[in-house]
Write an enzyme that holds these catalytic residues in place. Sequence first.
Site, short mmCIF file in Angstrom:
data_model
loop_
_atom_site.label_atom_id
_atom_site.label_comp_id
_atom_site.label_asym_id
_atom_site.label_seq_id
_atom_site.Cartn_x
_atom_site.Cartn_y
_atom_site.Cartn_z
N GLU A 1 0.74 -1.02 -0.11
CA GLU A 1 0.08 0.22 -0.01
C GLU A 1 0.85 1.30 0.07
OE1 GLU A 1 -3.04 -0.37 2.96
OE2 GLU A 1 -3.69 -2.00 2.13
N GLU B 1 -5.68 -8.63 0.01
CA GLU B 1 -6.32 -8.01 1.36
C GLU B 1 -7.60 -7.75 1.10
OE1 GLU B 1 -4.87 -5.05 4.01
OE2 GLU B 1 -2.61 -5.73 3.75
O1 IFM Z 1 -4.69 -3.60 8.61
C1 IFM Z 1 -4.67 -2.80 7.39
C2 IFM Z 1 -3.35 -3.62 6.92
O2 IFM Z 1 -2.20 -3.11 7.45
C3 IFM Z 1 -3.24 -2.54 5.51
N1 IFM Z 1 -4.64 -2.65 4.80
C4 IFM Z 1 -5.73 -2.44 5.40
C5 IFM Z 1 -5.85 -3.00 6.62
C6 IFM Z 1 -7.18 -2.72 7.35
O3 IFM Z 1 -7.25 -1.40 7.62
#
Ligand code: IFM
Length: 456
Positions: free
Chosen positions: A164, A357
């Site tokens: 990210e 994710e």
């Molecule tokens: O917990 C985070 C993760 O570290 C990065 N992406 C989003 C998740 C939820 O906010």
Amino acid sequence: MTHFPPSFVWGAAAASYQIEGAATEDGKGPSIWDMLCRKPGAIWEGHSGDVACDHYHRYPEDVALMRKIGLQAYRFSISWPRVLPDGVGKVNPAGLGFYDRLVDSLLEAGVAPYATLFHWDFPYALYCRGGWLNRDSADWFADYARVVVEALGDRVRDWMTLNEIRVFVGMGHLDGEHAPGDKLGMPEVLRVGHHAMLAHGKAVQAIRAASPGPCRVGWAPTTFPMIPVTESPEDIAAARMAMFSVVEEFAIWSNTWWLDPVFFGRYPEDGLRLFGAAAPPIQPGDMETIAQPLDFCGFNIYQGSGVQAGPQGYPISVPHPVGYPKTSFNWPVTPEVLYWGPRFMYERYGVPLFITENGLANADWVSLDGAVHDPQRIDFTRRYLLALERAIADGVDMRGYFHWSLMDNFEWANGYRERFGLVFVDYATQQRVLKDSARWYAEVIASNGAKLHEGL
Ligand code: IFM
């Protein structure tokens, strides 16, 4: 009948600072998150990742839980300052040893390791030397990548460089809500971003050079997909336009600013026009370095917004109606993002994709019967996975899905307030409980997605 290919990878994800704990053990150096957590008021209720889920000590139990769920893969991240306490130079064998043991346990359990090199815990020692603002950060990161791949590359096949990018650049250096907690001007923020992209490119080269066997390399940006409110060609075109434009309100959060350099070797024209003199200085060769060929792109996708075609086809944002479903984190439940996100991204960039994710925060607790009942997580994940399956049916080359998260953990500035796990963690006792969703996900995996259609 399922459209998930037989090779589809079903997994779950977590990240070093969010679960490991052992913040000062075995020679680990401090990270910028260790430092931010000490700043009064920075983190909800003053929480920190000092202990977190104590995964550093309890990883055998956690791997056993993965096996119980039947995970085929586990996406974890490596803590840079655990491996290199000063960020560069002397390697910490005990730190590397932890990942060595973790990888061995995963392989023994039949769980494929998918390693992310950077999920935000930047070495504090390097922050003191300018952090990502220092152009040398690209070489620091590439050298760290080399050290890790030399140690684990005989067993780890799948690598991701950065998690990210726009979040750690934007929330860490513009908003100041995440570590290192800086609020810089746009020229500095964009320079941070450019150096991080250079670091990505140099790390891809380093991984390929150091890997003793064949490997696959990608990265894991986040995206906030635009959802056409109807499936008319006009609304679809408007959503696509919104997804791939750099506009003033969301400039730093745009998709193309971060993805076009990596896949096309150039910043998008509209972004360069918008940022003007704030655009980062580019040295000869930078864009070629950034645009290393990748084997896949991972996307972290949670939510999106509705778009319709306005006058001349320009996108108009359509707000969610009153009473729209939301998670405990107040994020709208928008399953369509796992259709439109992958579809638009695949159309534009044409590389194999993973969802690295996806998941939700939910108000979970242990019931009187000793179980954790989380029907919302089951319903949410089912809806999102059905949308993903539709993308696959429509031709998107989707290789796998990682649920966020394996277990409840430290949710950054929100401390332990939000529970994202398939596994419940009682932070006082460190007891783990498989939530109902984990048992359900086990059946989804075992049926390669057929379970999603049960009763429909
Ligand atoms: O917990 C985070 C993760 O570290 C990065 N992406 C989003 C998740 C939820 O906010």
